[in-house]
Design a protein around this motif. Structure first.
Motif, PDB file in Angstrom:
ATOM      1  N   SER A   1       0.826  -1.211   0.000  1.00  7.99           N
ATOM      2  CA  SER A   1       0.000   0.000   0.000  1.00  7.99           C
ATOM      3  C   SER A   1       0.857   1.256   0.000  1.00  7.99           C
ATOM      4  O   SER A   1       0.467   2.292  -0.553  1.00  7.99           O
ATOM      5  CB  SER A   1      -0.946  -0.007   1.206  1.00  7.99           C
ATOM      6  OG  SER A   1      -0.229  -0.024   2.420  1.00  7.99           O
ATOM      7  N   LEU A   2       2.056   1.178   0.586  1.00  8.01           N
ATOM      8  CA  LEU A   2       2.988   2.302   0.524  1.00  8.01           C
ATOM      9  C   LEU A   2       3.357   2.614  -0.915  1.00  8.01           C
ATOM     10  O   LEU A   2       3.331   3.780  -1.344  1.00  8.01           O
ATOM     11  CB  LEU A   2       4.240   1.984   1.337  1.00  8.01           C
ATOM     12  CG  LEU A   2       5.420   2.947   1.183  1.00  8.01           C
ATOM     13  CD1 LEU A   2       5.055   4.328   1.716  1.00  8.01           C
ATOM     14  CD2 LEU A   2       6.647   2.411   1.904  1.00  8.01           C
ATOM     15  N   GLY A   3       3.714   1.582  -1.687  1.00  6.55           N
ATOM     16  CA  GLY A   3       4.048   1.798  -3.095  1.00  6.55           C
ATOM     17  C   GLY A   3       2.892   2.393  -3.865  1.00  6.55           C
ATOM     18  O   GLY A   3       3.069   3.312  -4.687  1.00  6.55           O
ATOM     19  N   LEU A  59       3.788  -6.407 -10.218  1.00  6.03           N
ATOM     20  CA  LEU A  59       5.181  -6.058  -9.934  1.00  6.03           C
ATOM     21  C   LEU A  59       5.677  -6.789  -8.690  1.00  6.03           C
ATOM     22  O   LEU A  59       6.841  -7.225  -8.631  1.00  6.03           O
ATOM     23  CB  LEU A  59       5.306  -4.540  -9.749  1.00  6.03           C
ATOM     24  CG  LEU A  59       4.960  -3.694 -10.977  1.00  6.03           C
ATOM     25  CD1 LEU A  59       4.934  -2.211 -10.622  1.00  6.03           C
ATOM     26  CD2 LEU A  59       5.931  -3.947 -12.119  1.00  6.03           C
ATOM     27  N   TYR A  60       4.817  -6.941  -7.709  1.00  3.49           N
ATOM     28  CA  TYR A  60       5.125  -7.727  -6.511  1.00  3.49           C
ATOM     29  C   TYR A  60       5.423  -9.178  -6.885  1.00  3.49           C
ATOM     30  O   TYR A  60       6.404  -9.773  -6.427  1.00  3.49           O
ATOM     31  CB  TYR A  60       3.924  -7.616  -5.574  1.00  3.49           C
ATOM     32  CG  TYR A  60       3.759  -8.653  -4.506  1.00  3.49           C
ATOM     33  CD1 TYR A  60       4.555  -8.641  -3.353  1.00  3.49           C
ATOM     34  CD2 TYR A  60       2.758  -9.608  -4.598  1.00  3.49           C
ATOM     35  CE1 TYR A  60       4.358  -9.580  -2.355  1.00  3.49           C
ATOM     36  CE2 TYR A  60       2.555 -10.542  -3.601  1.00  3.49           C
ATOM     37  CZ  TYR A  60       3.358 -10.527  -2.473  1.00  3.49           C
ATOM     38  OH  TYR A  60       3.158 -11.454  -1.475  1.00  3.49           O
ATOM     39  N   MET A  61       4.580  -9.740  -7.751  1.00  2.65           N
ATOM     40  CA  MET A  61       4.775 -11.109  -8.217  1.00  2.65           C
ATOM     41  C   MET A  61       6.075 -11.255  -9.009  1.00  2.65           C
ATOM     42  O   MET A  61       6.844 -12.206  -8.816  1.00  2.65           O
ATOM     43  CB  MET A  61       3.579 -11.527  -9.069  1.00  2.65           C
ATOM     44  CG  MET A  61       3.661 -12.899  -9.712  1.00  2.65           C
ATOM     45  SD  MET A  61       4.349 -12.852 -11.406  1.00  2.65           S
ATOM     46  CE  MET A  61       3.071 -11.955 -12.288  1.00  2.65           C
ATOM     47  N   PRO A  73      14.510  -5.329  -6.772  1.00  2.00           N
ATOM     48  CA  PRO A  73      14.005  -3.958  -6.942  1.00  2.00           C
ATOM     49  C   PRO A  73      14.654  -3.207  -8.097  1.00  2.00           C
ATOM     50  O   PRO A  73      14.005  -2.377  -8.742  1.00  2.00           O
ATOM     51  CB  PRO A  73      14.316  -3.289  -5.589  1.00  2.00           C
ATOM     52  CG  PRO A  73      15.286  -4.174  -4.915  1.00  2.00           C
ATOM     53  CD  PRO A  73      15.053  -5.547  -5.431  1.00  2.00           C
ATOM     54  N   LEU A  74      15.933  -3.503  -8.387  1.00  2.00           N
ATOM     55  CA  LEU A  74      16.579  -2.859  -9.540  1.00  2.00           C
ATOM     56  C   LEU A  74      15.947  -3.328 -10.850  1.00  2.00           C
ATOM     57  O   LEU A  74      15.666  -2.523 -11.747  1.00  2.00           O
ATOM     58  CB  LEU A  74      18.075  -3.166  -9.540  1.00  2.00           C
ATOM     59  CG  LEU A  74      18.908  -2.478  -8.450  1.00  2.00           C
ATOM     60  CD1 LEU A  74      20.352  -2.967  -8.505  1.00  2.00           C
ATOM     61  CD2 LEU A  74      18.860  -0.956  -8.610  1.00  2.00           C
ATOM     62  N   ALA A  75      15.714  -4.652 -10.965  1.00  2.00           N
ATOM     63  CA  ALA A  75      15.123  -5.196 -12.192  1.00  2.00           C
ATOM     64  C   ALA A  75      13.695  -4.712 -12.380  1.00  2.00           C
ATOM     65  O   ALA A  75      13.307  -4.264 -13.473  1.00  2.00           O
ATOM     66  CB  ALA A  75      15.167  -6.729 -12.150  1.00  2.00           C
ATOM     67  N   VAL A  76      12.902  -4.771 -11.320  1.00  2.00           N
ATOM     68  CA  VAL A  76      11.499  -4.350 -11.432  1.00  2.00           C
ATOM     69  C   VAL A  76      11.409  -2.824 -11.554  1.00  2.00           C
ATOM     70  O   VAL A  76      10.538  -2.304 -12.256  1.00  2.00           O
ATOM     71  CB  VAL A  76      10.694  -4.862 -10.226  1.00  2.00           C
ATOM     72  CG1 VAL A  76       9.244  -4.380 -10.292  1.00  2.00           C
ATOM     73  CG2 VAL A  76      10.726  -6.392 -10.181  1.00  2.00           C
ATOM     74  N   GLY A  77      12.310  -2.110 -10.895  1.00  2.00           N
ATOM     75  CA  GLY A  77      12.342  -0.659 -11.063  1.00  2.00           C
ATOM     76  C   GLY A  77      12.657  -0.265 -12.497  1.00  2.00           C
ATOM     77  O   GLY A  77      12.089   0.686 -13.040  1.00  2.00           O
ATOM     78  N   THR A  78      13.568  -1.017 -13.149  1.00  2.00           N
ATOM     79  CA  THR A  78      13.868  -0.770 -14.568  1.00  2.00           C
ATOM     80  C   THR A  78      12.645  -1.026 -15.432  1.00  2.00           C
ATOM     81  O   THR A  78      12.349  -0.261 -16.368  1.00  2.00           O
ATOM     82  CB  THR A  78      15.030  -1.673 -15.024  1.00  2.00           C
ATOM     83  OG1 THR A  78      16.183  -1.402 -14.213  1.00  2.00           O
ATOM     84  CG2 THR A  78      15.374  -1.430 -16.482  1.00  2.00           C
ATOM     85  N   ALA A 133       7.622   0.822  -7.939  1.00  3.53           N
ATOM     86  CA  ALA A 133       7.743  -0.550  -8.444  1.00  3.53           C
ATOM     87  C   ALA A 133       8.782  -1.334  -7.647  1.00  3.53           C
ATOM     88  O   ALA A 133       8.604  -2.520  -7.342  1.00  3.53           O
ATOM     89  CB  ALA A 133       8.115  -0.523  -9.927  1.00  3.53           C
ATOM     90  N   GLY A 134       9.882  -0.668  -7.293  1.00  2.00           N
ATOM     91  CA  GLY A 134      10.921  -1.321  -6.500  1.00  2.00           C
ATOM     92  C   GLY A 134      10.422  -1.731  -5.122  1.00  2.00           C
ATOM     93  O   GLY A 134      10.793  -2.792  -4.604  1.00  2.00           O
ATOM     94  N   LEU A 135       9.556  -0.916  -4.507  1.00  2.00           N
ATOM     95  CA  LEU A 135       8.976  -1.275  -3.219  1.00  2.00           C
ATOM     96  C   LEU A 135       8.138  -2.542  -3.334  1.00  2.00           C
ATOM     97  O   LEU A 135       8.178  -3.416  -2.454  1.00  2.00           O
ATOM     98  CB  LEU A 135       8.115  -0.122  -2.691  1.00  2.00           C
ATOM     99  CG  LEU A 135       8.857   1.116  -2.186  1.00  2.00           C
ATOM    100  CD1 LEU A 135       7.877   2.240  -1.892  1.00  2.00           C
ATOM    101  CD2 LEU A 135       9.650   0.773  -0.933  1.00  2.00           C
TER     102      LEU A 135
END
Length: 294
Positions: free
Chosen positions: A29-31, A49-51, A76-81, A205-207
């Protein structure tokens, strides 16, 4: 010793499980609150993104031999990208139009991601081992505390309140908030607002990815893990107040505990208690507990 007829050990164990679930609710929920509060996007792809974060951790171990601690940085780096790609190619076109378009787009992205992962990995799920340093449990006298669950709660609290501090109490956070309110003025001071917005979505997304890595050893990793959780997380955000970062954190933790205790005293209601609370809160305070009336 019993509490309302429930053995103390069972009561405290369920309370701990509720706190762990509340930690995941708080992080997700923060993200969502960061992305909605700063960008105005209702990000339905957050569960996907969590999955993906959980699958990045599993794949890095399965195919690359990289352990849990590396995955906490890599995911988080991969999903943030991936978030950067989504924001630059799709979401940036939607900021000045009705938010419903952002919701529909991210909902579609979530369905695509879920379909791709179901095609590649099936729905049976993957197991991810608890890291060796966090295996076992600690006897506190009144209960036996699994070390990994304690780590999940501690890590989520550090991440959640660290994010809140950056956004609410630092100069970077003030730039972010000002950039969403008056981007032209902030741009005039030499700050690249589009890049700042892009990085904000990537951070959200990283969160989600960090939450996925933390969840991987606790639950089975499946393509449905995000969609099973995202509706509850949206309810948490609504109760806390859309866009309220501190509200999302506190509400997520408290609702996780309430849900856990409900499983002890009235198990049949444990799946709906969050939505019952949401309905009550919306009748009394439509903006949410920590939201601002507009």
């Amino acid at each position: 010793m019993e509490i309302f007829g429930i053995p103390l050990q069972a009561f405290l164990g369920q309370l701990m499980l509720g706190l762990v679930n509340g930690s995941f609710y708080a992080m997700l929920s923060l993200g969502l609150a960061v992305i909605f509060g700063l960008l105005g996007i209702v990000n339905f792809a957050h569960g996907a993104l969590y999955m993906i974060g959980a699958y990045v951790a599993w794949a890095s171990l399965e195919y690359l031999g990289l352990g849990y601690w590396v995955a906490l940085l890599l995911a988080p780096l991969a999903v943030g990208t991936l978030g950067v790609l989504i924001e630059r190619t799709l979401l940036k076109r939607l900021y000045k139009i009705d938010p419903i378009y952002g919701l529909l787009l991210t909902f579609g992205l979530a369905l695509i991601a879920e379909g791709v992962f179901r095609d590649q990995f099936g729905v049976s799920g993957q197991q991810y081992p608890v890291p060796e340093a966090l295996q076992g449990a600690t006897n506190l006298g009144f209960m036996v505390l699994p070390n990994y669950r304690a780590w999940v709660v501690l890590a989520s609290l550090v991440v959640c309140f660290g994010t809140w501090f950056v956004i609410e109490r630092t100069r970077l956070g003030s730039y972010l908030r000002a950039g969403t309110e008056n981007p032209a003025l902030v741009q005039a001071f030499g700050i690249n607002v589009p890049v700042m917005v892009m990085l904000t979505y990537a951070a959200g997304a990283g969160l989600a990815a960090i939450a996925g890595v933390l969840a991987a050893p606790v639950i089975q990793i499946t393509p449905l893990m995000g969609s099973n959780l995202i509706i509850v997380v949206f309810a948490v955000v609504v109760i806390g107040g859309m866009g309220s970062i501190l509200g999302s954190i506190l509400t997520g933790l408290v609702l996780g505990i309430i849900e856990g205790l409900t499983k002890v005293f009235y198990p049949e209601a444990s799946n709906i208690v969050v939505f019952v609370i949401m309905a009550i809160v919306l009748m009394i305070r439509p903006a949410g507990l920590f939201g601002k009336e507009r």
